[in-house]
Every structure is written in structure tokens, then in C-alpha cells.
Motif scaffolding. Sequence first.
Motif, mmCIF file in Angstrom:
data_model
loop_
_atom_site.group_PDB
_atom_site.id
_atom_site.type_symbol
_atom_site.label_atom_id
_atom_site.label_comp_id
_atom_site.label_asym_id
_atom_site.label_seq_id
_atom_site.Cartn_x
_atom_site.Cartn_y
_atom_site.Cartn_z
ATOM 1 N N GLY A 1 20.356 -8.039 50.846
ATOM 2 C CA GLY A 1 19.882 -8.476 52.145
ATOM 3 C C GLY A 1 19.258 -9.862 52.026
ATOM 4 O O GLY A 1 19.133 -10.408 50.936
ATOM 5 N N GLN A 2 18.823 -10.395 53.171
ATOM 6 C CA GLN A 2 18.360 -11.773 53.213
ATOM 7 C C GLN A 2 16.933 -11.942 52.687
ATOM 8 O O GLN A 2 16.475 -13.066 52.482
ATOM 9 C CB GLN A 2 18.438 -12.309 54.654
ATOM 10 C CG GLN A 2 19.859 -12.373 55.185
ATOM 11 C CD GLN A 2 20.320 -11.038 55.775
ATOM 12 O OE1 GLN A 2 19.672 -9.999 55.628
ATOM 13 N NE2 GLN A 2 21.447 -11.076 56.437
ATOM 14 N N GLY A 3 16.236 -10.845 52.490
ATOM 15 C CA GLY A 3 14.884 -10.917 51.971
ATOM 16 C C GLY A 3 13.824 -10.845 53.062
ATOM 17 O O GLY A 3 14.046 -11.300 54.187
ATOM 18 N N THR A 4 12.681 -10.271 52.725
ATOM 19 C CA THR A 4 11.533 -10.187 53.631
ATOM 20 C C THR A 4 10.313 -10.747 52.911
ATOM 21 O O THR A 4 9.979 -10.286 51.814
ATOM 22 C CB THR A 4 11.245 -8.734 54.042
ATOM 23 O OG1 THR A 4 12.348 -8.223 54.790
ATOM 24 C CG2 THR A 4 9.965 -8.642 54.875
ATOM 25 N N ILE A 5 9.686 -11.741 53.512
ATOM 26 C CA ILE A 5 8.457 -12.290 52.938
ATOM 27 C C ILE A 5 7.297 -11.449 53.463
ATOM 28 O O ILE A 5 6.985 -11.474 54.661
ATOM 29 C CB ILE A 5 8.260 -13.769 53.339
ATOM 30 C CG1 ILE A 5 9.455 -14.597 52.874
ATOM 31 C CG2 ILE A 5 6.959 -14.308 52.750
ATOM 32 C CD1 ILE A 5 9.432 -16.027 53.401
ATOM 33 N N LEU A 6 6.682 -10.675 52.569
ATOM 34 C CA LEU A 6 5.545 -9.830 52.934
ATOM 35 C C LEU A 6 4.255 -10.525 52.526
ATOM 36 O O LEU A 6 4.104 -10.922 51.358
ATOM 37 C CB LEU A 6 5.642 -8.466 52.257
ATOM 38 C CG LEU A 6 4.424 -7.553 52.431
ATOM 39 C CD1 LEU A 6 4.244 -7.154 53.893
ATOM 40 C CD2 LEU A 6 4.547 -6.295 51.550
ATOM 41 N N THR A 7 3.360 -10.651 53.468
ATOM 42 C CA THR A 7 2.038 -11.215 53.186
ATOM 43 C C THR A 7 0.996 -10.175 53.541
ATOM 44 O O THR A 7 0.971 -9.676 54.670
ATOM 45 C CB THR A 7 1.784 -12.498 54.008
ATOM 46 O OG1 THR A 7 2.821 -13.439 53.754
ATOM 47 C CG2 THR A 7 0.442 -13.114 53.627
ATOM 48 N N VAL A 8 0.149 -9.846 52.575
ATOM 49 C CA VAL A 8 -0.931 -8.885 52.792
ATOM 50 C C VAL A 8 -2.238 -9.657 52.772
ATOM 51 O O VAL A 8 -2.625 -10.231 51.750
ATOM 52 C CB VAL A 8 -0.936 -7.794 51.709
ATOM 53 C CG1 VAL A 8 -2.073 -6.795 51.984
ATOM 54 C CG2 VAL A 8 0.399 -7.078 51.654
ATOM 55 N N HIS A 9 -2.920 -9.655 53.918
ATOM 56 C CA HIS A 9 -4.181 -10.404 54.048
ATOM 57 C C HIS A 9 -5.361 -9.542 53.640
ATOM 58 O O HIS A 9 -5.485 -8.397 54.080
ATOM 59 C CB HIS A 9 -4.352 -10.862 55.500
ATOM 60 C CG HIS A 9 -3.265 -11.773 55.960
ATOM 61 N ND1 HIS A 9 -3.226 -13.112 55.625
ATOM 62 C CD2 HIS A 9 -2.171 -11.544 56.723
ATOM 63 C CE1 HIS A 9 -2.159 -13.670 56.176
ATOM 64 N NE2 HIS A 9 -1.496 -12.749 56.850
#
Lengths: 116, 113
Positions: A107-115
Motif C-alpha cells: 500500500g501507499q503507506g500511512t504516516i502515524l503521529t502519536v502526540h
Amino acid sequence: GENVEQHPSTLSVQEGDSAVIKCTYSDSASNYFPWYKQELGKRPQLIIDIRSNVGEKKDQRIAVTLNKTAKHFSLHITETQPEDSAVYFCAASIRAGGTSYGKLTFGQGTILTVHP
Amino acid sequence: EAGVTQFPSHSVIEKGQTVTLRCDPISGHDNLYWYRRVMGKEIKFLLHFVKESKQDESGMPNNRFLAERTGGTYSTLKVQPAELEDSGVYFCASSQGLGGGAFFGQGTRLTVV
């Protein structure tokens, strides 16, 4: 050939929340579905995988579900932590009987950001 | 146990030059794969070796790319002559004979100027 669509492309959550990433695939012959996590500047790391003979697999805070009929699979991360921040890739592959898995279609990828 | 190792980690070359990338898979892994990620897009398959044989090379973009795995151990990927669109991160991965997940190297970032 196989086509894998991944959503969302970016995902931002607060620490402690859950994160869900979804993928759909086109080739009903696909029978192996790994998930990779890539931190900045590092190698893609296999974090969990599922084969088509099961519907769900868990490993501590991460789980993957597979719906063969709908041809989609999802990654679930519970109790997210800042160190979960990374790019996550889903993939699909076909293993013919008695042979190793062939190519992965990502897949194209998912940028996950956890604050925090 | 050592992981998949790639060399070099970075390479900057001029258009028209030749570059050779190397991959050392995990010891005992018969399967070796090359992938490429261009401009932040998805990771795309290039080819798959089983031991020294090419199992699937359907992802190789054109005949400027040549992959070899003599003796079934390490593999090289040569680009000759390099073009601007060849820039990207080239990943190698390896897996065991049956049913094993693929483990990736850290990648070679190729920049063609």
C-alpha cells in the motif's frame, strides 16, 4: 496484477488513543498480508502478519483483522505511545502450494503521529 | 544473528554513470527480493531470487537494471546507465524457504544528478 489501497495517508492521534489503518486488495488469490513499520531513516520492520486461513491475529497492543469476502484487512494499535509514530505499510502476497511467498504488493503507506 | 545488510547506504552519481548496489541476506535465507521506493510513493517490487535463480523479475523497469545472485548468497543490482528517474531508495529483503516473513535491509538511497 494485485493492487493494494491503503487509508488514511496520514493519521494523528493522542497518546493512549487507538489507531486503525485500513487496506483493500484486488486479487482474491492473495493469501498473506504483512504489516511493516518504518521509522525515520530505518528499515521497514515486520510487525505482524496474517494468513488467509485466519480472521484475526493479536500481538500485545497490535492486532490485524482480515475479511476475505470484502478483500480488506486492517491494523489496530491500542493504547498508542509516541514511539508508535512511524510510517506503516500494508502488503499482500500470494503463496502457491509448496513454494515460498512471492512478491509483496505494498500500500501507499500511512504516516502515524502519536502526540504526547 | 545479523540482519539484511545493504551497501552502500547512500550513493550520488551523475546521469549516465553506473552504480552497483549490494545486498547480503540473512544467512540461510533462500529468498532474496529487491524493492524500490521512489519519491515517497509505495514500495514497489523489482525481482525475486530463490537461491541463485530468478523466480520473478516482472518488476524490473527496463534493461538498464541487472540483478545477480551468484552462488545463492549475496546479490548485486547494477544500474547502467543511470537516469534521473532511477533516484530512490532501493531495499533488499530476504526470507526463509517456506512461509517466512520477509526481513528488510536498511536500504540504499540512490540519487542521480
